[in-house]
Design a protein around this motif. Structure first.
Motif, PDB file in Angstrom:
ATOM      1  N   ILE A  10      -3.479  95.504  43.357  1.00  0.00           N
ATOM      2  CA  ILE A  10      -2.642  94.796  42.385  1.00  0.00           C
ATOM      3  C   ILE A  10      -1.290  95.499  42.272  1.00  0.00           C
ATOM      4  O   ILE A  10      -1.214  96.713  42.114  1.00  0.00           O
ATOM      5  CB  ILE A  10      -3.346  94.713  41.020  1.00  0.00           C
ATOM      6  CG1 ILE A  10      -4.600  93.853  41.157  1.00  0.00           C
ATOM      7  CG2 ILE A  10      -2.414  94.152  39.977  1.00  0.00           C
ATOM      8  CD1 ILE A  10      -5.444  93.789  39.929  1.00  0.00           C
ATOM      9  N   THR A  13       0.941  92.582  36.931  1.00  0.00           N
ATOM     10  CA  THR A  13       0.261  91.528  36.188  1.00  0.00           C
ATOM     11  C   THR A  13       1.175  91.036  35.074  1.00  0.00           C
ATOM     12  O   THR A  13       2.029  91.773  34.591  1.00  0.00           O
ATOM     13  CB  THR A  13      -1.062  92.018  35.556  1.00  0.00           C
ATOM     14  OG1 THR A  13      -0.778  93.129  34.727  1.00  0.00           O
ATOM     15  CG2 THR A  13      -2.072  92.395  36.610  1.00  0.00           C
ATOM     16  N   ASN A  14       0.973  89.797  34.702  1.00  0.00           N
ATOM     17  CA  ASN A  14       1.760  89.193  33.639  1.00  0.00           C
ATOM     18  C   ASN A  14       0.873  89.081  32.403  1.00  0.00           C
ATOM     19  O   ASN A  14       0.196  88.086  32.186  1.00  0.00           O
ATOM     20  CB  ASN A  14       2.255  87.808  34.084  1.00  0.00           C
ATOM     21  CG  ASN A  14       3.237  87.200  33.126  1.00  0.00           C
ATOM     22  OD1 ASN A  14       3.494  87.733  32.053  1.00  0.00           O
ATOM     23  ND2 ASN A  14       3.788  86.072  33.512  1.00  0.00           N
ATOM     24  N   ARG A  15       0.856  90.137  31.600  1.00  0.00           N
ATOM     25  CA  ARG A  15       0.007  90.160  30.413  1.00  0.00           C
ATOM     26  C   ARG A  15       0.488  89.170  29.364  1.00  0.00           C
ATOM     27  O   ARG A  15      -0.295  88.662  28.575  1.00  0.00           O
ATOM     28  CB  ARG A  15      -0.040  91.568  29.842  1.00  0.00           C
ATOM     29  CG  ARG A  15      -0.752  92.532  30.792  1.00  0.00           C
ATOM     30  CD  ARG A  15      -0.672  93.956  30.363  1.00  0.00           C
ATOM     31  NE  ARG A  15      -1.199  94.141  29.022  1.00  0.00           N
ATOM     32  CZ  ARG A  15      -1.017  95.228  28.299  1.00  0.00           C
ATOM     33  NH1 ARG A  15      -0.357  96.238  28.803  1.00  0.00           N
ATOM     34  NH2 ARG A  15      -1.505  95.329  27.090  1.00  0.00           N
ATOM     35  N   ARG A  18      -1.248  85.629  29.517  1.00  0.00           N
ATOM     36  CA  ARG A  18      -2.554  85.478  28.866  1.00  0.00           C
ATOM     37  C   ARG A  18      -2.406  85.394  27.353  1.00  0.00           C
ATOM     38  O   ARG A  18      -3.242  84.803  26.679  1.00  0.00           O
ATOM     39  CB  ARG A  18      -3.477  86.625  29.243  1.00  0.00           C
ATOM     40  CG  ARG A  18      -3.791  86.669  30.726  1.00  0.00           C
ATOM     41  CD  ARG A  18      -4.872  87.685  31.037  1.00  0.00           C
ATOM     42  NE  ARG A  18      -4.894  88.107  32.412  1.00  0.00           N
ATOM     43  CZ  ARG A  18      -5.254  87.363  33.446  1.00  0.00           C
ATOM     44  NH1 ARG A  18      -5.601  86.125  33.257  1.00  0.00           N
ATOM     45  NH2 ARG A  18      -5.256  87.841  34.668  1.00  0.00           N
ATOM     46  N   TYR A  26      -6.642  78.622  38.434  1.00  0.00           N
ATOM     47  CA  TYR A  26      -5.899  79.641  39.172  1.00  0.00           C
ATOM     48  C   TYR A  26      -5.712  79.214  40.628  1.00  0.00           C
ATOM     49  O   TYR A  26      -6.633  78.674  41.244  1.00  0.00           O
ATOM     50  CB  TYR A  26      -6.641  80.976  39.139  1.00  0.00           C
ATOM     51  CG  TYR A  26      -6.736  81.580  37.760  1.00  0.00           C
ATOM     52  CD1 TYR A  26      -5.741  82.417  37.290  1.00  0.00           C
ATOM     53  CD2 TYR A  26      -7.808  81.298  36.930  1.00  0.00           C
ATOM     54  CE1 TYR A  26      -5.814  82.972  36.025  1.00  0.00           C
ATOM     55  CE2 TYR A  26      -7.891  81.839  35.659  1.00  0.00           C
ATOM     56  CZ  TYR A  26      -6.897  82.677  35.216  1.00  0.00           C
ATOM     57  OH  TYR A  26      -6.968  83.217  33.968  1.00  0.00           O
ATOM     58  N   GLU A  28      -4.101  80.750  44.383  1.00  0.00           N
ATOM     59  CA  GLU A  28      -3.530  81.864  45.144  1.00  0.00           C
ATOM     60  C   GLU A  28      -2.547  81.295  46.150  1.00  0.00           C
ATOM     61  O   GLU A  28      -2.842  80.321  46.828  1.00  0.00           O
ATOM     62  CB  GLU A  28      -4.640  82.612  45.866  1.00  0.00           C
ATOM     63  CG  GLU A  28      -4.139  83.751  46.710  1.00  0.00           C
ATOM     64  CD  GLU A  28      -5.240  84.400  47.515  1.00  0.00           C
ATOM     65  OE1 GLU A  28      -5.739  85.446  47.074  1.00  0.00           O
ATOM     66  OE2 GLU A  28      -5.596  83.851  48.570  1.00  0.00           O
ATOM     67  N   LYS A  49       7.159  89.804  34.126  1.00  0.00           N
ATOM     68  CA  LYS A  49       7.243  89.578  32.689  1.00  0.00           C
ATOM     69  C   LYS A  49       8.010  88.299  32.325  1.00  0.00           C
ATOM     70  O   LYS A  49       7.553  87.503  31.525  1.00  0.00           O
ATOM     71  CB  LYS A  49       7.913  90.790  32.031  1.00  0.00           C
ATOM     72  CG  LYS A  49       7.661  90.902  30.566  1.00  0.00           C
ATOM     73  CD  LYS A  49       8.258  92.176  30.036  1.00  0.00           C
ATOM     74  CE  LYS A  49       7.325  92.793  29.036  1.00  0.00           C
ATOM     75  NZ  LYS A  49       7.783  94.065  28.556  1.00  0.00           N
ATOM     76  N   VAL A 110       0.581  84.832  37.267  1.00  0.00           N
ATOM     77  CA  VAL A 110      -0.352  85.701  36.548  1.00  0.00           C
ATOM     78  C   VAL A 110      -0.396  87.093  37.166  1.00  0.00           C
ATOM     79  O   VAL A 110      -0.396  88.093  36.451  1.00  0.00           O
ATOM     80  CB  VAL A 110      -1.769  85.073  36.540  1.00  0.00           C
ATOM     81  CG1 VAL A 110      -2.748  85.976  35.820  1.00  0.00           C
ATOM     82  CG2 VAL A 110      -1.734  83.706  35.904  1.00  0.00           C
ATOM     83  N   GLU A 111      -0.418  87.153  38.511  1.00  0.00           N
ATOM     84  CA  GLU A 111      -0.614  88.433  39.171  1.00  0.00           C
ATOM     85  C   GLU A 111       0.067  88.436  40.534  1.00  0.00           C
ATOM     86  O   GLU A 111       0.139  87.405  41.196  1.00  0.00           O
ATOM     87  CB  GLU A 111      -2.126  88.638  39.376  1.00  0.00           C
ATOM     88  CG  GLU A 111      -2.610  90.021  39.200  1.00  0.00           C
ATOM     89  CD  GLU A 111      -4.133  90.080  39.206  1.00  0.00           C
ATOM     90  OE1 GLU A 111      -4.656  90.719  38.290  1.00  0.00           O
ATOM     91  OE2 GLU A 111      -4.775  89.503  40.092  1.00  0.00           O
ATOM     92  N   TYR A 113      -0.223  90.739  44.133  1.00  0.00           N
ATOM     93  CA  TYR A 113      -1.101  91.723  44.742  1.00  0.00           C
ATOM     94  C   TYR A 113      -1.015  91.653  46.257  1.00  0.00           C
ATOM     95  O   TYR A 113      -0.531  90.670  46.822  1.00  0.00           O
ATOM     96  CB  TYR A 113      -2.554  91.539  44.284  1.00  0.00           C
ATOM     97  CG  TYR A 113      -3.110  90.160  44.507  1.00  0.00           C
ATOM     98  CD1 TYR A 113      -3.799  89.843  45.677  1.00  0.00           C
ATOM     99  CD2 TYR A 113      -2.965  89.167  43.552  1.00  0.00           C
ATOM    100  CE1 TYR A 113      -4.310  88.591  45.890  1.00  0.00           C
ATOM    101  CE2 TYR A 113      -3.468  87.906  43.751  1.00  0.00           C
ATOM    102  CZ  TYR A 113      -4.142  87.610  44.914  1.00  0.00           C
ATOM    103  OH  TYR A 113      -4.639  86.359  45.126  1.00  0.00           O
ATOM    104  N   GLU A 122      -0.741  85.007  42.308  1.00  0.00           N
ATOM    105  CA  GLU A 122      -1.709  84.128  41.679  1.00  0.00           C
ATOM    106  C   GLU A 122      -0.998  83.405  40.550  1.00  0.00           C
ATOM    107  O   GLU A 122      -0.460  84.039  39.640  1.00  0.00           O
ATOM    108  CB  GLU A 122      -2.892  84.937  41.135  1.00  0.00           C
ATOM    109  CG  GLU A 122      -3.997  84.068  40.602  1.00  0.00           C
ATOM    110  CD  GLU A 122      -5.214  84.879  40.224  1.00  0.00           C
ATOM    111  OE1 GLU A 122      -6.281  84.643  40.805  1.00  0.00           O
ATOM    112  OE2 GLU A 122      -5.073  85.754  39.350  1.00  0.00           O
TER     113      GLU A 122
END
Length: 157
Positions: A10, A13-15, A18, A26, A28, A49, A110-111, A113, A122
């Motif tokens: 990873i 991530t986009n906290r 969530r 989701y 990919e 972000k 979202v992510e 990686y 993702e």
């Protein structure tokens, strides 16, 4: 990595995603990058972000994704916030654009990686949360944290 092993490292991530959205589905997808951007990602210089995803003319673009300039790069370094094309099949793009139009969904990264040696993003079909939904989630997290703390104290205290 050895052949046959799929590694997933990873990068970012986009906290916030969530916290602000209900994430339903989701997807990919690959991302179109230049060489110095990949080197910068290997060093962990990425932020999702403020990033968001849009569909324009049958193509999916991620915007405001910050990839730090590669420190050992030269004039080959690109703009850190430039729009980057996401790689999806036309059928997937068509389905996503229909879902966005009809149900009030949006696309959120979202992510980011590495999968094997390729950079993947993702994205998720998301519905916005209202303020009371966010408060309910925060209260639920606080209750779970408090329950964990009580459990720890009872068993180890």
């Amino acid at each position: 990595m050895a052949k046959g092993k799929t590694g997933r490292k990873i990068i970012a991530t986009n906290r916030k995603a969530r916290h602000d959205y209900f994430l339903d589905e989701y997807i990919e997808c690959g991302i179109e990058l230049v060489g110095t951007e990949v080197k910068s990602l290997r060093n962990g210089g990425c932020s999702l972000k403020e990033a968001w995803v849009s569909i324009e003319n049958g193509e999916v673009w991620i915007k405001q994704m910050h990839i730090a300039p590669y420190e050992k790069g030269n004039i080959m370094n690109k703009d850190p916030l430039r729009p980057r094309k996401l790689l999806l099949h036309k059928d997937e793009i068509r389905k996503l654009s229909q879902r966005i139009k009809e149900k009030g969904y949006t696309l959120v990264p979202v992510e980011a990686y590495f999968k094997d040696s390729r950079v993947k993003i993702e994205i998720a079909l998301a519905r916005g949360k209202k303020l009371y939904d966010k408060r309910a989630d925060m209260a639920k997290r606080d209750q779970e944290r408090e329950a964990q703390r009580d459990f720890k104290i009872r068993n180890f205290g």
